[in-house]
Design an enzyme around this catalytic site. Sequence first.
Site, mmCIF file in Angstrom:
data_model
loop_
_atom_site.group_PDB
_atom_site.id
_atom_site.type_symbol
_atom_site.label_atom_id
_atom_site.label_comp_id
_atom_site.label_asym_id
_atom_site.label_seq_id
_atom_site.Cartn_x
_atom_site.Cartn_y
_atom_site.Cartn_z
ATOM 1 N N ASP A 13 25.045 -7.440 -53.956
ATOM 2 C CA ASP A 13 25.807 -6.667 -54.613
ATOM 3 C C ASP A 13 25.150 -6.499 -56.248
ATOM 4 O OD1 ASP A 13 27.814 -6.944 -52.763
ATOM 5 O OD2 ASP A 13 28.678 -8.926 -53.208
ATOM 6 N N LYS A 16 22.928 -1.967 -55.947
ATOM 7 C CA LYS A 16 21.958 -1.071 -55.268
ATOM 8 C C LYS A 16 22.486 0.436 -54.851
ATOM 9 C CE LYS A 16 21.991 -3.962 -52.283
ATOM 10 N NZ LYS A 16 22.850 -5.143 -52.702
ATOM 11 N N GLY A 40 28.470 -3.283 -48.828
ATOM 12 C CA GLY A 40 29.345 -2.574 -49.334
ATOM 13 C C GLY A 40 28.888 -2.108 -50.703
ATOM 14 N N HIS A 41 28.492 -0.658 -50.685
ATOM 15 C CA HIS A 41 28.079 -0.253 -51.686
ATOM 16 C C HIS A 41 28.510 1.023 -52.479
ATOM 17 C CE1 HIS A 41 23.546 -1.136 -49.662
ATOM 18 N NE2 HIS A 41 24.289 -2.156 -49.795
ATOM 19 N N GLN A 228 22.207 -5.974 -48.641
ATOM 20 C CA GLN A 228 22.252 -7.399 -49.166
ATOM 21 C C GLN A 228 21.078 -7.590 -50.241
ATOM 22 O OE1 GLN A 228 22.062 -6.576 -45.301
ATOM 23 N NE2 GLN A 228 24.348 -6.678 -45.820
HETATM 24 P P1 GDP Z 1 25.884 -3.045 -53.953
HETATM 25 O O1 GDP Z 1 26.217 -3.765 -52.879
HETATM 26 O O2 GDP Z 1 24.504 -3.661 -54.561
HETATM 27 O O3 GDP Z 1 25.638 -1.473 -53.930
HETATM 28 O O4 GDP Z 1 26.609 -3.550 -55.269
HETATM 29 P P2 GDP Z 1 28.288 -3.395 -54.970
HETATM 30 O O5 GDP Z 1 28.823 -2.194 -55.168
HETATM 31 O O6 GDP Z 1 28.834 -4.281 -54.083
HETATM 32 O O7 GDP Z 1 28.825 -4.290 -56.494
HETATM 33 C C1 GDP Z 1 28.368 -3.892 -57.610
HETATM 34 C C2 GDP Z 1 30.027 -3.547 -58.632
HETATM 35 O O8 GDP Z 1 29.569 -3.414 -59.719
HETATM 36 C C3 GDP Z 1 30.469 -1.982 -58.053
HETATM 37 O O9 GDP Z 1 31.709 -2.306 -57.977
HETATM 38 C C4 GDP Z 1 29.605 -1.042 -58.882
HETATM 39 O O10 GDP Z 1 30.715 0.156 -59.285
HETATM 40 C C5 GDP Z 1 29.643 -1.847 -60.070
HETATM 41 N N1 GDP Z 1 28.603 -1.444 -61.267
HETATM 42 C C6 GDP Z 1 27.387 -0.909 -60.667
HETATM 43 N N2 GDP Z 1 26.672 -1.148 -61.946
HETATM 44 C C7 GDP Z 1 27.429 -1.234 -63.074
HETATM 45 C C8 GDP Z 1 27.224 -1.998 -64.279
HETATM 46 O O11 GDP Z 1 25.999 -1.612 -65.049
HETATM 47 N N3 GDP Z 1 28.149 -2.325 -65.009
HETATM 48 C C9 GDP Z 1 29.459 -2.826 -64.502
HETATM 49 N N4 GDP Z 1 30.149 -2.945 -65.457
HETATM 50 N N5 GDP Z 1 29.628 -2.213 -63.386
HETATM 51 C C10 GDP Z 1 28.690 -1.804 -62.541
HETATM 52 P P1 IMO Z 2 25.730 -5.602 -50.066
HETATM 53 O O1 IMO Z 2 24.689 -4.684 -49.175
HETATM 54 C C1 IMO Z 2 26.963 -9.879 -50.710
HETATM 55 C C2 IMO Z 2 26.659 -12.552 -47.257
HETATM 56 C C3 IMO Z 2 27.948 -13.139 -46.595
HETATM 57 C C4 IMO Z 2 27.381 -14.128 -46.063
HETATM 58 C C5 IMO Z 2 26.011 -14.050 -45.441
HETATM 59 C C6 IMO Z 2 25.912 -13.861 -44.223
HETATM 60 O O2 IMO Z 2 26.913 -4.992 -50.400
HETATM 61 O O3 IMO Z 2 24.695 -6.308 -51.251
HETATM 62 P P2 IMO Z 2 26.850 -11.856 -42.467
HETATM 63 O O4 IMO Z 2 28.268 -10.910 -42.344
HETATM 64 O O5 IMO Z 2 25.692 -10.651 -43.187
HETATM 65 O O6 IMO Z 2 26.401 -12.408 -41.384
HETATM 66 O O7 IMO Z 2 27.194 -12.598 -43.846
HETATM 67 O O8 IMO Z 2 25.576 -12.699 -46.162
HETATM 68 N N1 IMO Z 2 26.401 -11.119 -47.274
HETATM 69 C C7 IMO Z 2 26.602 -10.349 -48.425
HETATM 70 N N2 IMO Z 2 26.632 -10.717 -49.705
HETATM 71 N N3 IMO Z 2 26.320 -8.533 -50.405
HETATM 72 C C8 IMO Z 2 26.162 -8.088 -49.177
HETATM 73 O O9 IMO Z 2 25.853 -6.857 -48.874
HETATM 74 C C9 IMO Z 2 26.477 -8.936 -48.214
HETATM 75 N N4 IMO Z 2 26.288 -8.817 -46.928
HETATM 76 C C10 IMO Z 2 26.286 -10.136 -46.448
HETATM 77 O O10 IMO Z 2 28.733 -13.194 -47.745
HETATM 78 O O11 IMO Z 2 27.148 -15.168 -47.198
HETATM 79 MG MG MG Z 3 28.005 -5.010 -51.976
#
Ligand code: GDP
Ligand code: IMO
Ligand code: MG
Length: 431
Positions: A13, A16, A40-41, A228
């Site tokens: 998270d 990416k 979840g991107h 991840q």
């Molecule tokens: P990922 O799994 O690495 O793609 O990240 P996620 O999408 O799960 O979580 C990142 C969250 O932060 C999302 O809700 C994005 O919309 C938000 N986000 C991304 N970049 C920024 C930033 O620079 N500032 C803020 N406030 N939110 C951001």
């Molecule tokens: P993105 O790509 C954050 C964590 C789960 C758990 C562990 C194992 O959005 O960054 P799994 O279901 O993979 O067997 O769970 O890994 N986990 C993540 N945490 N972002 C993710 O993906 C994750 N994918 C798995 O919360 O601790």
């Molecule tokens: Mg994510």
Amino acid sequence: MSGTCVIGLQWGDEAKGKIVDLLTLKHDVVVRYQGGANAGHTVVLGEETYKLSLLPSGVLTPGVTCVIAGGVVLNPAKVIEELNELKKRDVEDFDNLKISDRAHVIFPWHFAEDGAMNQSTSDGENIGTTGRGIGPCYRDKVGRSYAIRLGDMYRDSFRNQVEHIVKVKNRVLAAMLAGQPWEPLVARDIHAQYAVFAERLRPYMADTTEYLLDAVESGKRLLFEGAQGALLDVDHGTYPFVTSSNSSGVGIANGSGVPGRHLGKVIGVVKAYTTRVGGGPFPTEQDNEAGQRLRDQGNEYGTVTGRPRRCGWLDTVAVRYSARLSGVHGICVSLLDVLSGIEELKICTAYEWAGRISRQFPSHVDDLRQVQPIYETMPGWQEDITGAQSIEELPQATRNYLDRVSELVGVPVELVSVGPDRRQTIQVDAL
Ligand code: GDP
Ligand code: IMO
Ligand code: MG
């Protein structure tokens, strides 16, 4: 070398999805190569927010080819749902997609096993998986006897495979769920459902290894989207509190089939603080007001499961380790705007561990649980930085924070993200 790789350097998270979407503009092909719908991107384009779990985050850029390579564990229902959603939202070229026939498929027994064990460790501690069947599917892949790949679903033997596996899995589940109510799996129903999925995905199925090798050899620019984060890597992360794939930079070649010499530049994405979802040690966790403030300001709730994310200060011992492990050339510091308004910022610079001060990231979680983070305190900034378009527009305290992070991690900061939108990004160096 014309490849670029985007790797999360913490526990996931790190934003990416946003960075991949942005970098897609300079690439021809975007590749997901490990993980599955545990990811979840998020991509934000103006008023529109897209949450992607399996489709690469390049899918919103017309003209780009998106690839789900063989190292991904594929939940077909989820890909179809994402495709339908993009179609509904009139996204152009969303189906310029290739899915590897080598990708292992997630079946209902994988969800059942993930849920039944709640994937706890041998000590009984909960890993806190996303419940998406990821671990059980990868286990079957390595075990081979009870695995089905996408390419298998188009062959006459598919029905027999499902029947054989369901018999075994019902016995496994009966043992795992002893004493609890559960519904045995019905092979006929599962086969019928997955035959429909297979037809829907038929136009996308391809030998993506061959496709990607041709693409690099013909000079196409490839962008690899890690899922991840490196600290969740099954071999090099905080085992057993990890995911089941190589989510650090070491996983790119094996998941995609593209050899290391073609991979090019590796960008590590680092959240300006730290979050973690699920179980496992987290030395800089702030289970207090400071952590709650980060959660509130950063809206730190899981994209996939909605779970509140654990929050804490930036840990440069961990990030330095994961940057070295992933062969990172430069970092993107993301969610920097979330720190605005916090008077004093802490950065973990070393661990006190067994009476010694060390910058080594322990290989065993029991040791990681024992470390005491050593913090450096830096003055924060009060300004809203979400509109900054250049480093010069950032307050001096923000620039000092970035410089210190770069120094401690040992790689230059190349991108800074100050908001979720594509435009809220500062490019420090030409990428
Ligand atoms: P990922 O799994 O690495 O793609 O990240 P996620 O999408 O799960 O979580 C990142 C969250 O932060 C999302 O809700 C994005 O919309 C938000 N986000 C991304 N970049 C920024 C930033 O620079 N500032 C803020 N406030 N939110 C951001
Ligand atoms: P993105 O790509 C954050 C964590 C789960 C758990 C562990 C194992 O959005 O960054 P799994 O279901 O993979 O067997 O769970 O890994 N986990 C993540 N945490 N972002 C993710 O993906 C994750 N994918 C798995 O919360 O601790
Ligand atoms: Mg994510």
